[in-house]
Design an enzyme around this catalytic site. Structure first.
Site, short mmCIF file in Angstrom:
data_model
loop_
_atom_site.label_atom_id
_atom_site.label_comp_id
_atom_site.label_asym_id
_atom_site.label_seq_id
_atom_site.Cartn_x
_atom_site.Cartn_y
_atom_site.Cartn_z
N CYS A 152 0.84 -1.05 -0.08
CA CYS A 152 0.08 0.07 0.06
C CYS A 152 0.88 1.20 -0.06
CB CYS A 152 -0.89 -0.06 1.34
SG CYS A 152 -2.06 -1.28 1.22
N1 SAJ Z 1 7.00 2.27 8.57
C1 SAJ Z 1 8.13 2.77 9.26
N2 SAJ Z 1 7.86 4.09 10.23
C2 SAJ Z 1 6.83 4.11 10.66
C3 SAJ Z 1 5.52 3.44 9.99
C4 SAJ Z 1 5.77 2.26 9.03
O1 SAJ Z 1 9.20 2.83 8.52
O2 SAJ Z 1 6.53 4.98 11.54
C5 SAJ Z 1 7.18 1.33 7.52
C6 SAJ Z 1 6.85 -0.18 7.98
O3 SAJ Z 1 8.24 -0.97 8.44
C7 SAJ Z 1 6.53 -0.68 6.59
C8 SAJ Z 1 5.83 0.49 6.02
O4 SAJ Z 1 6.45 1.43 6.43
O5 SAJ Z 1 7.29 -1.08 6.05
C9 SAJ Z 1 4.14 0.43 5.74
O6 SAJ Z 1 4.22 0.45 7.15
P1 SAJ Z 1 2.33 0.73 7.61
O7 SAJ Z 1 2.18 0.70 9.03
O8 SAJ Z 1 1.75 1.69 6.87
O9 SAJ Z 1 1.87 -0.82 7.29
P2 SAJ Z 1 0.75 -1.06 5.77
O10 SAJ Z 1 1.91 -1.08 4.80
O11 SAJ Z 1 0.39 -2.36 6.26
O12 SAJ Z 1 -0.35 -0.07 5.76
C10 SAJ Z 1 -1.39 -0.45 6.19
C11 SAJ Z 1 -2.32 0.79 5.40
N3 SAJ Z 1 -3.69 0.23 5.29
C12 SAJ Z 1 -4.42 0.44 4.20
O13 SAJ Z 1 -3.86 0.89 3.12
C13 SAJ Z 1 -5.76 0.11 4.25
C14 SAJ Z 1 -2.15 1.98 6.19
O14 SAJ Z 1 -3.28 2.81 5.50
C15 SAJ Z 1 -2.47 1.89 7.55
O15 SAJ Z 1 -2.49 3.09 8.14
C16 SAJ Z 1 -1.50 0.70 8.12
O16 SAJ Z 1 -1.66 -0.40 7.66
C17 SAJ Z 1 -1.64 0.90 9.55
O17 SAJ Z 1 -2.07 1.73 10.26
O18 SAJ Z 1 -1.28 -0.18 9.97
#
Ligand code: SAJ
Length: 438
Positions: A275
């Site tokens: 995403c």
């Molecule tokens: N990440 C960082 N630093 C952060 C947060 C995330 O480096 O502070 C990295 C994670 O390790 C990962 C990537 O970014 O590699 C994405 O992480 P994410 O927490 O955004 O997780 P996702 O990709 O599973 O995003 C999903 C998304 N859900 C949908 O699109 C419906 C996102 O909108 C959500 O906000 C997120 O999950 C969530 O909050 O868990």
């Protein structure tokens, strides 16, 4: 025939027959929610194994139990098929197909175009259609509506109804799920919104109507672009703090004490998942076609994609402290999934870290309790089985994905050198001569 009224009645009395096109981590939970609220639901997917698994009463999605599936299959509320012709007899269809990127970094709309062609074949008066796949603003109108109107001679908002409703599924999350996460929806016409909103309101706790499909499409892109840019910002903050000799983790924790006007993001070895690294590029790609450069997105993407190399430079720094070269040194990558406590490798920064380390001659092994093997762009590896001895044997352990199941105290005790890209060791990693932090 007043198809608006007829569909509203069928949604209100749950007699409508619903189809879900695409039974992945979005489509299957949505099919279950509609089925559990009393609709007859037919899931459609080209992958026979998925269809057979569901019809045998089993789930292949972490968030959905076998019992949920078997109860719904046995009650006749849920079935699955690879036969798209069922679309000619349903009252409504939600489209939940992938919208990835091509190798070139441009949107891959092939799944949506294929669906549009399929809908052309099976569209009929009285059909409600909702696109859920994340895509650029204008897709529903330009790619789906155009095709449906051209060929069928049907009138949108009278004979059939078309809307966009972004998926907000976060696999593995238990607090916010398909049924209780507010669901934005926007129609091509007011009637389209009325019909599809009535449908979704039967099964979802909160439906948030907006004025058009473009607003709904853009809402989703704002949500995920917001995350991608803020992650890029803290990644650059980590690089700046490194130059300044300031502990970025302490800075972020201190800033997070602000009770308003701040949202905590953390630096890491890069941006993974299907995403966050991808959705914002659909927006910047669309804007390029309008001669506008989405500079925030492009800069954040540049910084985020540069983080795996930055993580490798920290591994080089750690080896340097032991007067060792990267070439020939043994490096153990701890955690390769794209984020903690999940089994998804898509776009994981760990893959880039491994590629860069191998290119520099390092001898690389990995461990991940959720990922038994890797087969990616020529990398074929298996997760090490004897983790304790591997940690002792290598020159450097790089914590790339901070799964909760690791015993970080034991790792700190046994490892010769650790690069902690996720602050997994917390304060125990601070000012520790054998720990280099991002
Ligand atoms: N990440 C960082 N630093 C952060 C947060 C995330 O480096 O502070 C990295 C994670 O390790 C990962 C990537 O970014 O590699 C994405 O992480 P994410 O927490 O955004 O997780 P996702 O990709 O599973 O995003 C999903 C998304 N859900 C949908 O699109 C419906 C996102 O909108 C959500 O906000 C997120 O999950 C969530 O909050 O868990």
């Amino acid at each position: 025939m007043d198809y608006t009224q007829k569909l509203i009645e069928k949604f209100n009395d749950r007699s409508a027959h619903i189809a879900i096109l695409g039974l992945g981590y979005v489509g299957l939970p949505l099919a279950v929610v509609f089925a559990e609220s009393g609709f007859k639901v037919t899931g459609i997917d080209p992958i026979t194994s998925k269809v057979d698994t569901l019809n045998s009463g089993e789930s292949y999605i972490f968030d959905i139990s076998n019992k949920q599936i078997s109860d719904l299959v046995n009650s006749g509320h849920l079935s699955a098929t690879t036969d798209f012709s069922v679309l000619s007899e349903v009252d409504a269809v939600s489209i939940c197909v992938p919208t990835p990127l091509r190798k070139t970094g441009d949107p891959d709309l092939s799944f949506i175009l294929s669906v549009a062609d399929t809908l052309q074949e099976y569209i009929h008066p009285g059909l409600a259609i909702v696109l859920e796949s994340t895509t650029y603003p204008g897709t529903t109108r330009e790619l789906i509506l155009q095709r449906l109107c051209e060929e069928s001679g049907l009138n949108v908002g009278e004979d059939f109804f078309l809307a966009f409703s972004p998926e907000r599924v976060d696999p593995g999350r238990e607090d916010w799920t398909t049924i209780n996460t507010p669901k934005v929806i926007g129609g091509i016409t007011e009637n389209c919104l009325l019909v599809t909103k009535t449908w979704y309101e039967q099964s979802l706790e909160q439906v948030v109507p907006v004025s058009s499909t473009e607003v709904a499409e853009m809402t989703k892109l704002l949500e995920n672009t917001f995350r991608m840019i803020n992650i890029g910002m803290v990644n650059e903050l980590a690089i700046m703090c490194d130059r300044l000799g300031v502990d970025v983790w302490e800075v972020i924790d201190a800033a997070a004490t602000k009770p308003f006007g701040f949202m905590k993001f953390q630096p890491g070895p890069g941006l993974g998942g299907h995403c966050i690294p991808i959705d914002p590029l659909y927006l910047s790609w669309k804007l390029k076609s309008l001669n506008y450069s989405a500079r925030f997105i492009e800069l954040a993407s540049e910084i985020n994609t540069g983080m795996p190399r930055y993580a490798v430079s920290k591994i080089q720094d750690a080896l340097n402290l032991q007067k060792k070269s990267l070439n020939g040194s043994k490096i153990l990558i701890l955690g390769v999934a794209y984020k903690l406590d999940i089994d998804d490798l898509r776009e994981s920064p760990a893959l880039d870290v491994i590629i860069y380390l191998k290119q520099k001659g390092a001898v690389v092994s990995y461990h991940d309790p959720y990922i038994p093997s890797i087969d990616h762009e020529g990398i074929r590896m298996k997760s090490v089985s004897d983790l304790e001895n591997e940690i002792k044997a290598v020159d450097c352990v790089a914590i790339i994905t901070n799964h909760s199941s690791y015993d970080y105290d034991q790792i700190l005790k046994d490892a010769n050198m650790i690069v902690d890209t996720r602050n997994a060791l917390g304060d125990k990693g601070k000012k520790n001569p054998k720990v280099v932090r991002l």
